[in-house]
Design a protein around this motif. Structure first.
Motif, PDB file in Angstrom:
ATOM      1  N   PRO A   1      -1.751  17.779  -4.075  1.00 35.89           N
ATOM      2  CA  PRO A   1      -2.443  16.525  -3.684  1.00 35.89           C
ATOM      3  C   PRO A   1      -1.488  15.445  -3.153  1.00 35.89           C
ATOM      4  CG  PRO A   1      -2.193  16.617  -6.055  1.00 35.89           C
ATOM      5  CD  PRO A   1      -1.549  17.863  -5.525  1.00 35.89           C
ATOM      6  N   HIS A   2      -0.902  15.693  -2.018  1.00 37.86           N
ATOM      7  CA  HIS A   2      -0.021  14.718  -1.352  1.00 37.86           C
ATOM      8  C   HIS A   2       1.037  14.161  -2.320  1.00 37.86           C
ATOM      9  CE1 HIS A   2       0.138  11.725   2.235  1.00 37.86           C
ATOM     10  NE2 HIS A   2       1.352  11.914   1.727  1.00 37.86           N
ATOM     11  N   ILE A   3       1.816  15.066  -2.858  1.00 39.60           N
ATOM     12  CA  ILE A   3       2.826  14.663  -3.855  1.00 39.60           C
ATOM     13  C   ILE A   3       4.253  14.884  -3.350  1.00 39.60           C
ATOM     14  CG2 ILE A   3       1.478  14.971  -5.989  1.00 39.60           C
ATOM     15  CD1 ILE A   3       3.033  17.875  -5.911  1.00 39.60           C
TER      16      ILE A   3
ATOM     17  N   PHE B   1       4.696   1.262   0.803  1.00 44.98           N
ATOM     18  CA  PHE B   1       5.614   1.809  -0.193  1.00 44.98           C
ATOM     19  C   PHE B   1       5.696   3.324   0.012  1.00 44.98           C
ATOM     20  CE2 PHE B   1       6.757  -1.680  -3.085  1.00 44.98           C
ATOM     21  CZ  PHE B   1       5.963  -2.683  -2.551  1.00 44.98           C
ATOM     22  N   CYS B   2       6.110   3.747   1.181  1.00 43.61           N
ATOM     23  CA  CYS B   2       6.196   5.154   1.580  1.00 43.61           C
ATOM     24  C   CYS B   2       6.952   5.199   2.905  1.00 43.61           C
ATOM     25  CB  CYS B   2       4.796   5.752   1.720  1.00 43.61           C
ATOM     26  SG  CYS B   2       3.698   4.858   2.837  1.00 43.61           S
ATOM     27  N   ILE B   3       7.025   6.415   3.489  1.00 49.42           N
ATOM     28  CA  ILE B   3       7.679   6.546   4.800  1.00 49.42           C
ATOM     29  C   ILE B   3       6.679   6.277   5.922  1.00 49.42           C
ATOM     30  CG2 ILE B   3       8.678   8.195   6.430  1.00 49.42           C
ATOM     31  CD1 ILE B   3      10.107   9.538   4.144  1.00 49.42           C
ATOM     32  N   GLY B   4       5.549   7.004   5.883  1.00 48.87           N
ATOM     33  CA  GLY B   4       4.576   6.937   6.976  1.00 48.87           C
ATOM     34  C   GLY B   4       3.957   5.553   7.111  1.00 48.87           C
ATOM     35  N   THR B   5       3.740   5.131   8.367  1.00 49.78           N
ATOM     36  CA  THR B   5       3.078   3.845   8.616  1.00 49.78           C
ATOM     37  C   THR B   5       1.857   4.048   9.513  1.00 49.78           C
ATOM     38  OG1 THR B   5       4.629   3.487  10.431  1.00 49.78           O
ATOM     39  CG2 THR B   5       5.150   2.406   8.351  1.00 49.78           C
TER      40      THR B   5
ATOM     41  N   SER C   1       3.571  16.983   6.092  1.00 50.26           N
ATOM     42  CA  SER C   1       3.766  15.795   6.940  1.00 50.26           C
ATOM     43  C   SER C   1       2.489  14.948   6.930  1.00 50.26           C
ATOM     44  CB  SER C   1       4.169  16.205   8.359  1.00 50.26           C
ATOM     45  OG  SER C   1       3.194  17.030   8.973  1.00 50.26           O
ATOM     46  N   ARG C   2       1.547  15.252   7.804  1.00 47.33           N
ATOM     47  CA  ARG C   2       0.248  14.582   7.787  1.00 47.33           C
ATOM     48  C   ARG C   2      -0.831  15.628   8.049  1.00 47.33           C
ATOM     49  NH1 ARG C   2       2.130  11.311   5.135  1.00 47.33           N
ATOM     50  NH2 ARG C   2       2.402   9.085   5.489  1.00 47.33           N
ATOM     51  N   GLY C   3      -2.003  15.380   7.471  1.00 49.49           N
ATOM     52  CA  GLY C   3      -3.076  16.366   7.499  1.00 49.49           C
ATOM     53  C   GLY C   3      -3.608  16.696   8.879  1.00 49.49           C
TER      54      GLY C   3
ATOM     55  N   ILE D   1       0.851  -1.195   0.000  1.00 53.33           N
ATOM     56  CA  ILE D   1       0.000   0.000   0.000  1.00 53.33           C
ATOM     57  C   ILE D   1       0.886   1.244   0.000  1.00 53.33           C
ATOM     58  CG2 ILE D   1      -1.873  -1.150   1.248  1.00 53.33           C
ATOM     59  CD1 ILE D   1      -0.846   0.360   3.773  1.00 53.33           C
ATOM     60  N   ARG D   2       0.241   2.432  -0.123  1.00 51.49           N
ATOM     61  CA  ARG D   2       0.955   3.685   0.136  1.00 51.49           C
ATOM     62  C   ARG D   2       0.226   4.374   1.299  1.00 51.49           C
ATOM     63  NH1 ARG D   2       2.191   6.118  -5.750  1.00 51.49           N
ATOM     64  NH2 ARG D   2       2.942   7.887  -4.513  1.00 51.49           N
ATOM     65  N   SER D   3       0.018   5.680   1.218  1.00 52.17           N
ATOM     66  CA  SER D   3      -0.476   6.353   2.433  1.00 52.17           C
ATOM     67  C   SER D   3      -1.990   6.314   2.619  1.00 52.17           C
ATOM     68  CB  SER D   3      -0.010   7.807   2.423  1.00 52.17           C
ATOM     69  OG  SER D   3      -0.445   8.441   1.238  1.00 52.17           O
TER      70      SER D   3
ATOM     71  N   SER E   1      13.587   6.917   1.329  1.00 52.84           N
ATOM     72  CA  SER E   1      13.771   7.025  -0.126  1.00 52.84           C
ATOM     73  C   SER E   1      13.133   8.272  -0.729  1.00 52.84           C
ATOM     74  CB  SER E   1      13.214   5.791  -0.833  1.00 52.84           C
ATOM     75  OG  SER E   1      13.977   4.665  -0.506  1.00 52.84           O
ATOM     76  N   ASN E   2      12.142   8.853  -0.058  1.00 56.06           N
ATOM     77  CA  ASN E   2      11.545  10.057  -0.638  1.00 56.06           C
ATOM     78  C   ASN E   2      11.842  11.333   0.168  1.00 56.06           C
ATOM     79  OD1 ASN E   2       9.717  10.044   1.485  1.00 56.06           O
ATOM     80  ND2 ASN E   2       8.024   9.175   0.305  1.00 56.06           N
ATOM     81  N   SER E   3      12.751  11.236   1.140  1.00 58.55           N
ATOM     82  CA  SER E   3      13.040  12.406   1.998  1.00 58.55           C
ATOM     83  C   SER E   3      13.538  13.594   1.175  1.00 58.55           C
ATOM     84  CB  SER E   3      14.111  12.077   3.042  1.00 58.55           C
ATOM     85  OG  SER E   3      13.908  10.829   3.591  1.00 58.55           O
TER      86      SER E   3
HETATM   87  O1  LIG Z   1       3.630   8.710  -1.876  1.00 61.59           O
HETATM   88  C1  LIG Z   1       2.745   8.412  -1.078  1.00 61.59           C
HETATM   89  O2  LIG Z   1       1.741   7.816  -1.388  1.00 61.59           O
HETATM   90  C2  LIG Z   1       2.868   8.778   0.386  1.00 61.59           C
HETATM   91  C3  LIG Z   1       4.044   9.610   0.715  1.00 61.59           C
HETATM   92  C4  LIG Z   1       4.080   9.794   2.178  1.00 61.59           C
HETATM   93  O3  LIG Z   1       3.311  10.529   2.729  1.00 61.59           O
HETATM   94  C5  LIG Z   1       5.019   9.002   2.976  1.00 61.59           C
HETATM   95  O4  LIG Z   1       5.979   8.472   2.412  1.00 61.59           O
HETATM   96  O5  LIG Z   1       4.809   8.919   4.193  1.00 61.59           O
END
Ligand SMILES: O=C(O)CCC(=O)C(=O)O
Ligand SMILES: NC(=O)C1=CN([C@@H]2O[C@H](COP(=O)(O)OP(=O)(O)OC[C@H]3O[C@@H](n4cnc5c(N)ncnc54)[C@H](O)[C@@H]3O)[C@@H](O)[C@H]2O)C=CC1
Length: 463
Positions: free
Chosen positions: A340-342, A124-128, A281-283, A101-103, A149-151
């Motif tokens: 949009p969360h990019i 497949f992102c940072i946040g869990t 960061s997060r909404g 999944i992603r976020s 990886s996306n920092s």
């Molecule tokens: O790319 C995503 O879907 C989420 C990115 C994000 O917020 C994260 O990596 O925590």
């Protein structure tokens, strides 16, 4: 010689303790030197036997790099571009062993309760924060993410946004798109010589600190941890100290109970007049109605938001008041950049995340390594080699209660245990043991005996 292996046998299908598939093994190359050290040249490819039985569900347009790694293992991979509503998710998750999944996809206890075959989740992102990590651990389901990886992508976005806000570029561009020439310098600034206040000095915050300093900014930061300053950055004792001094305030904290509404009316009052706020960061971290008030009053001269309390499952015209009650008020504001969360959505980041998380999933499914897991203890054994054909790897995830190891060793102790490692994290412990000279009947016995222990959470035998 059979070189293949098992998956956690499904509750309803003991016949999965069967023979080998012919699928080729693609040795995972890890980013971690700790893992690399454990992989000899003649590593024996442990993998789930009958890899074609492993079902993987990938949601939210996971990058092709990740899809390929999983497909090359012979797994059955289903790929969807968007997230799924909870009822559809529950239907799909019942059947799968691996989910990516992603976020957006919420893997709550309610959803995970239905995931009877699930062994591992890949974020497949940072946040869990979208996964109930404790519930997953209690069920023996490992969770992996991609911690950095996306920092860089997020840090670069923030640098760009500071320039855009300081120069009111969003508004000028919209005006030109509407045919209006509006050449102004009033309220437009360089960012050189200004102060950036970074809230959360982790992977992204620290990366941003270096970039901002290179742009001629002074850097201050606030973090709950005492963290070494990079360059000439200064750590602030309190959040209020940061708010009082910064021209640009940018949030890089995880979603936690303590970070919910961390920037609200009181914090806006503490800010300098004409300051700017960025949240990628997060909404839940920023109280949006309070931001709307602060922008209307002129306290905040501009803002950039990449994340929102409610975000839609896929692309489309969903950013309206049905999604978030204040949607129209927010959209009406000047010098406000809405994305949009990019933050992490670059080719570089998504490719790297695809590889990193997919490799972690394969390593876990095939070898049981929890290196990098965010909810289970990290346990790694060096790989079995081709010189060890009749070995099996026992993985026993169990409740962390007294006396379990004695019981487990009563079961495996009659065999030749070549190596064994165990570790715990909170209420859950993870044991891995490599046993030599075992045949199929022994493997089945080991599995059945371990499964019958009251401490059992999940048993897997790889061979
Ligand atoms: O790319 C995503 O879907 C989420 C990115 C994000 O917020 C994260 O990596 O925590
Ligand atoms: N917009 C996007 O696309 C993306 C958003 N993110 C979000 O950014 C967040 C931060 O990412 P990283 O820097 O990689 O995380 P990180 O874990 O490396 O750093 C977070 C920092 O925040 C600090 N922190 C935690 N609670 C705090 C509090 N109450 N007050 C002050 N500091 C606190 C931590 O001590 C840590 O140093 C992620 O958790 C994720 O939610 C991450 C990637 C992409």
């Amino acid at each position: 010689m059979s070189i293949a292996r098992d998956i956690r046998p499904r509750q309803d299908d003991a016949s999965l303790l069967a023979t080998s598939p012919n699928a080729s093994f693609h040795s995972p190359s890890s980013h971690s030197s700790a893992f690399n050290r454990t992989v000899p040249v003649n590593a024996k490819p442990l993998k789930p036997f009958a890899t074609e039985d492993i079902k993987v569900l990938l949601l939210e347009n996971v990058n092709q790099t990740g899809r390929e790694i999983l497909s090359q293992q012979g797994y059955q991979v289903e790929f969807l571009k968007s997230s799924l509503p909870e009822d559809q998710l529950i239907e799909k998750i019942r059947d799968v062993h691996v989910i990516g999944i992603r976020s957006k996809t919420k893997l709550t206890a309610r959803v995970l309760k239905e995931a009877k075959n699930l062994i591992v989740i890949g974020c497949f992102c940072i946040g869990t924060n979208q996964v109930d990590l404790q519930y997953a651990a209690d069920q023996g389901i490992a969770v992996f993410n991609s911690p950095f990886s996306n920092s860089r992508s997020v840090a670069e976005l923030v640098i760009g946004e500071m320039v855009m806000l300081a120069r009111q570029l969003g508004d000028r561009s919209s005006e030109m798109h509407a045919g209006t020439w509006n050449k102004v310098s009033n309220g437009c600034w360089e960012i050189r010589g200004k102060t950036i206040g970074i809230i959360g000095y982790g992977h992204i915050g620290a990366q941003l600190s270096v970039l901002a300093e290179a742009m001629g900014m002074s850097v201050i930061y606030y973090d709950v941890l005492n963290i070494m300053s990079l360059g000439t950055a200064r750590q602030m004792k309190t959040l209020d100290d940061l708010l009082a001094e910064a021209d640009f305030i940018t949030c890089h904290v995880p979603e936690l109970a303590e970070t919910k509404g961390m920037i609200g009316q009181k914090q806006f009052e503490k800010m300098k007049k004409g300051s700017y706020l960025i949240n990628a960061s997060r909404g839940t971290v920023v109280d949006i109605p309070a931001l709307i008030d602060a922008m209307r009053s002129g306290k905040v001269a501009g803002a950039a938001l990449d994340v929102y309390p409610n975000e839609p499952a896929g692309n489309g015209d969903y950013f309206n008041n049905d999604l978030n009650a204040w949607g129209a008020d927010l959209r009406s504001l000047k010098n406000l950049i809405l994305t949009p969360h990019i933050g992490g959505s670059t080719e570089e980041a998504q490719k790297a995340i695809g590889v990193e998380v997919a490799q972690a999933l394969v390593r876990y499914a095939n070898e049981g390594s929890t290196l990098g897991a965010v909810n289970l203890p990290e346990v790694v054994l060096r790989s079995l080699t081709m010189d060890e054909p009749d070995h099996a790897r026992v993985i026993y995830i169990h409740k962390n209660i007294p006396g379990v190891l004695r019981k487990v060793n009563e079961i495996i102790g009659d065999h030749n245990v070549d190596k064994q490692m165990t570790d715990s994290r909170g209420d859950v412990a993870y044991l891995m043991a490599d046993i030599s000279n075992v045949d199929a009947a022994t493997i089945k016995d080991l599995y059945t005996s371990l499964e019958s222990l009251p401490s059992r959470i999940m048993t897997r035998v790889l061979y």
